[in-house]
Design a protein around this motif. Structure first.
Motif, PDB file in Angstrom:
ATOM      1  N   PRO A   1       0.817  -1.228   0.000  1.00 43.98           N
ATOM      2  CA  PRO A   1       0.000   0.000   0.000  1.00 43.98           C
ATOM      3  C   PRO A   1       0.847   1.274   0.000  1.00 43.98           C
ATOM      4  CG  PRO A   1      -0.764  -1.529   1.698  1.00 43.98           C
ATOM      5  CD  PRO A   1       0.510  -2.077   1.140  1.00 43.98           C
ATOM      6  N   LEU A   2       1.990   1.240   0.671  1.00 40.46           N
ATOM      7  CA  LEU A   2       2.861   2.415   0.720  1.00 40.46           C
ATOM      8  C   LEU A   2       3.461   2.721  -0.650  1.00 40.46           C
ATOM      9  CD1 LEU A   2       4.782   1.642   4.029  1.00 40.46           C
ATOM     10  CD2 LEU A   2       3.037   3.394   3.712  1.00 40.46           C
ATOM     11  N   CYS A   3       3.795   1.671  -1.393  1.00 42.57           N
ATOM     12  CA  CYS A   3       4.480   1.831  -2.678  1.00 42.57           C
ATOM     13  C   CYS A   3       3.525   1.955  -3.868  1.00 42.57           C
ATOM     14  CB  CYS A   3       5.418   0.645  -2.914  1.00 42.57           C
ATOM     15  SG  CYS A   3       6.772   0.548  -1.736  1.00 42.57           S
ATOM     16  N   ALA A   4       2.225   1.873  -3.617  1.00 41.66           N
ATOM     17  CA  ALA A   4       1.250   1.847  -4.720  1.00 41.66           C
ATOM     18  C   ALA A   4       1.376   3.053  -5.641  1.00 41.66           C
ATOM     19  CB  ALA A   4      -0.167   1.733  -4.162  1.00 41.66           C
ATOM     20  N   ALA A   5       1.449   4.257  -5.071  1.00 38.22           N
ATOM     21  CA  ALA A   5       1.522   5.468  -5.905  1.00 38.22           C
ATOM     22  C   ALA A   5       2.813   5.501  -6.721  1.00 38.22           C
ATOM     23  CB  ALA A   5       1.415   6.711  -5.028  1.00 38.22           C
ATOM     24  N   ALA A   6       3.931   5.191  -6.086  1.00 38.69           N
ATOM     25  CA  ALA A   6       5.214   5.200  -6.790  1.00 38.69           C
ATOM     26  C   ALA A   6       5.266   4.101  -7.845  1.00 38.69           C
ATOM     27  CB  ALA A   6       6.364   5.051  -5.799  1.00 38.69           C
TER      28      ALA A   6
END
Length: 193
Positions: free
Chosen positions: A51-56
């Motif tokens: 979830p933390l890396c989803a945007a990147a």
């Protein structure tokens, strides 16, 4: 002077950010070293950090072994952390200071993790020479790090000295390269952003 409540909040913020950065760096190293994605630890780290890396990941999809989304996410999170520390301590940090501090911290975390993985692997190789499901992850993660050093320094009388060379190289990079980045950032404290 910060109040005890403020100090508690600052500790909680530092602890949380440290844990998140640790998980992101572990994710990066696990992918970079081709750790087995079916291993329970690897699966856990992937689920926690997805979830933390989803945007990147949308901006920069992961291809091959380099999970740049984990690095970018870690840099952004640490940058926000430095900005918040500035707000909480009534200090104004410029953008370049925040960027350089974030880069030096992420590099330090990554190099420290490599250092400790090698140390743990060496100890495990003495204690439990036969790989088992619990120790195989350390072998998988240290093998690619140690391989270049093994090519330079072949085993002498059956003794593998590559971990010593790798540890020296890691520490030199920390002291010299990361040290200069840290000095550059520290020289900017107080400069207008």
């Amino acid at each position: 002077m910060t109040s005890p409540l403020g100090q508690g909040g600052l500790f909680l913020l530092q602890f949380t950010v440290g844990l998140v950065i640790f998980a992101l760096m572990l994710r990066f190293l696990m992918r970079a070293t081709y750790a087995d994605w079916n291993h329970p630890v690897v699966t856990f780290i992937a689920k926690v950090t997805n979830p933390l890396c989803a945007a990147a990941n949308k901006a920069m999809p992961t291809k091959g072994r380099w999970d740049w989304a984990a690095i970018i996410t870690a840099l952004v999170i640490y940058g926000i952390f430095v900005f918040l520390i500035g707000l909480l301590t009534d200090r104004e940090f410029g953008l370049l200071f925040i960027v350089l501090t974030s880069i030096s911290e992420i590099l330090n975390q990554l190099l420290d993790m490599m250092f400790w993985l090698i140390i743990i692997q060496v100890i495990l190789s003495w204690v439990s020479p036969q790989p088992n499901p619990n120790t195989i992850i350390f072998i998988q993660m240290t093998q690619p790090i140690l391989e270049p050093f093994r090519r330079l320094i072949p085993p002498i009388s059956g003794l593998d000295l590559s971990p010593i060379a790798a540890i020296v190289a890691i520490k030199l990079v920390q002291y010299v390269i990361v040290g200069y980045i840290t000095l550059a950032a520290q020289s900017m404290i107080g400069m207008p952003g």
